[in-house]
Design a protein around this motif. Structure first.
Motif, mmCIF file in Angstrom:
data_model
loop_
_atom_site.group_PDB
_atom_site.id
_atom_site.type_symbol
_atom_site.label_atom_id
_atom_site.label_comp_id
_atom_site.label_asym_id
_atom_site.label_seq_id
_atom_site.Cartn_x
_atom_site.Cartn_y
_atom_site.Cartn_z
ATOM 1 N N THR A 1 0.850 -1.181 0.000
ATOM 2 C CA THR A 1 0.000 0.000 0.000
ATOM 3 C C THR A 1 0.891 1.239 0.000
ATOM 4 N N THR B 1 -4.532 7.295 1.107
ATOM 5 C CA THR B 1 -4.043 6.192 0.289
ATOM 6 C C THR B 1 -3.903 6.641 -1.155
ATOM 7 N N TRP C 1 1.049 5.217 0.870
ATOM 8 C CA TRP C 1 0.377 6.267 1.622
ATOM 9 C C TRP C 1 1.060 7.607 1.382
ATOM 10 N N MET D 1 6.228 2.103 2.818
ATOM 11 C CA MET D 1 5.295 1.127 2.268
ATOM 12 C C MET D 1 4.758 0.295 3.400
ATOM 13 N N TRP E 1 0.927 -2.490 -8.546
ATOM 14 C CA TRP E 1 1.767 -3.464 -7.853
ATOM 15 C C TRP E 1 2.117 -4.636 -8.756
ATOM 16 N N GLY F 1 -3.960 1.581 -3.223
ATOM 17 C CA GLY F 1 -4.423 0.581 -2.279
ATOM 18 C C GLY F 1 -3.903 -0.806 -2.613
ATOM 19 N N PRO F 2 -4.240 -1.800 -1.795
ATOM 20 C CA PRO F 2 -3.739 -3.170 -1.997
ATOM 21 C C PRO F 2 -4.100 -3.773 -3.352
ATOM 22 N N ASN F 3 -5.223 -3.357 -3.916
ATOM 23 C CA ASN F 3 -5.687 -3.943 -5.183
ATOM 24 C C ASN F 3 -5.301 -3.117 -6.412
#
Length: 426
Positions: free
Chosen positions: A6, A22, A8, A425, A31, A25-27
């Motif tokens: 993630t 954010t 920030w 991170m 990434w 985000g994780p999704n």
């Protein structure tokens, strides 16, 4: 369980606080497309619009990570940059952003150890990253080179004499453990060294209180002040409980915070809210006075070119320790950092003084003739009461007590960063 990647950003509210938001985000698809990993003990820093992570170990803490990852705060994108020219992957060192030289500023990598063999990296060579061309150069240093170490801290400040001094403090040397993993024999350092640019020359600092420290942070926080925060005071031990011992001893810094004055080369017992601008310490002044331009021959050609383009905001101290900043200047001169600006100021002052005296003389003659004409026309004249006729606009200066003090633009306040800055991170 390791949390998902993630990104920030912290947005200050200019009132001493702020909020985290954010960015990715994780999704987020970035990434998967950026081929990123979680580095351990990488060299990290941020410039005006870029954040860098150089080297480090992979998630399993086994393999050294080659190259460098950059995050562009304007485009919010990641890129990978080769660092093959500086040798094998390194860890536990530091990077310092220097905005005062090069078209877009430069980054300097310091010390640490090789990720594969854990060999300490020499400070006799400092890798220099040109942000504008995305190129690494290895620059040899001179002077009293510090011993190799890791887990130290660095912080930099631009001087009023067109130089930039980088403060290096503490750290650990030796080997972390031996082959059987039972003995610990690191060497703690309580030394302070200064690397002065553009000469790339090391200067030793002597001070009264030896304070060994490692795993701490350093930041320039206004004027000549360096703030040291946190860390441990590890002492050599052959027992496995050395970590607990190093974290349970009394900290000589109040609240874990130390202040070092880079102008006077002394530990301070308080933080100055309205500090005087940073002026070169005596050892740095003495070096440039003796070296003149001889240091230029020690610079590699690409680095010498970078050092010719400068960005300095000069400050002037007032009686109340206020500061006034001048406009940003760019210079391509290779003259001595401490002499060229002073020579120009003296010459300008002499020429301006001569011109001023000439104007005063003309005005005085004109006024005298006018008064004589008036005297002939009046029967009674008291020459001592003649009105004074202003011949030029009077220019007054703002009282230093009423002027708001500003930080020089070449000192980044790490407590208030751009919204796009990548602090960590998660």
């Amino acid at each position: 369980m390791v949390p998902p990647l993630t990104l920030w950003a912290f947005k200050p509210d200019n009132m001493g606080g702020g909020t985290f938001d954010t960015i990715f985000g994780p999704n987020a698809s970035i990434w998967a497309t950026s081929d990123l990993t979680r580095p351990h003990w990488g060299l990290e820093t941020a410039g005006t619009d870029k954040a860098l992570v150089l080297g480090g170990l992979d998630a399993a803490r086994v393999m050294g990570l080659p190259g460098m990852v950059q995050f562009d705060m304007n485009t919010r994108s990641f890129t990978n940059q080769s660092s093959a020219s500086i040798g094998q992957p390194i860890q536990s060192g530091q990077i310092q952003y220097v905005p005062s030289f090069g078209p877009d500023g430069i980054f300097l990598a310091f010390g640490g150890e090789t990720a594969k063999k854990e060999e300490l990296v020499s400070f006799g060579v400092v890798p220099v990253f040109d942000s504008a061309t995305q190129t690494w150069y290895n620059q040899t240093t001179s002077g009293n080179t510090p011993k190799g170490r890791r887990d130290f801290c660095v912080a930099g400040i631009a001087s009023n004499n067109d130089t930039y001094e980088i403060f290096l403090y503490g750290g650990l040397g030796g080997n972390f453990d031996n082959d059987d993993g039972k003995e610990w024999y690191d060497t703690p350092y309580d030394t302070i060294s200064i690397l002065t640019l553009p000469a790339f020359h090391w200067v030793d600092v002597t001070y009264d209180r030896p304070i060994p420290r490692n795993l701490h942070t350093c930041d320039s926080v206004g004027g000549s002040q360096i703030l040291i925060f946190g860390g441990t005071d590890y002492a050599p031990s052959k027992t496995s409980d050395f970590i607990q011992k190093s974290m349970s001893s009394e900290d000589p810094f109040s609240q874990g915070i130390g202040i070092f004055d880079l102008s006077n080369l002394e530990w301070a017992d308080h933080y100055a809210a309205r500090p005087a601008p940073y002026d070169q310490s005596d050892p740095v002044k003495q070096y440039y006075a003796m070296a003149g331009q001889s240091y230029v021959s020690n610079l590699g050609s690409p680095v010498a070119t970078l050092m010719k383009t400068t960005h300095f905001n000069h400050t002037v101290a007032t009686a109340a320790n206020s500061t006034a900043t001048s406009s940003l200047t760019t210079s391509t001169s290779t003259t001595s950092p401490s002499k060229s600006s002073k020579t120009g100021a003296i010459a300008g002052g002499v020429v301006g003084g001569i011109a001023f005296l000439g104007i005063v003389t003309v005005v005085a003659i004109f006024t005298l003739r006018r008064r004589r004409r008036l005297a002939r026309q009046r029967e009674e004249l008291d020459s001592t009461n003649l009105p004074l006729h202003a011949t030029a606009e009077k220019r007054s200066e703002m009282d230093a007590e009423t002027a708001d003090s500003e930080l020089p633009s070449n000192q980044m306040m790490r407590s208030e960063l751009p919204e796009q800055y990548l602090p960590e991170m998660g």
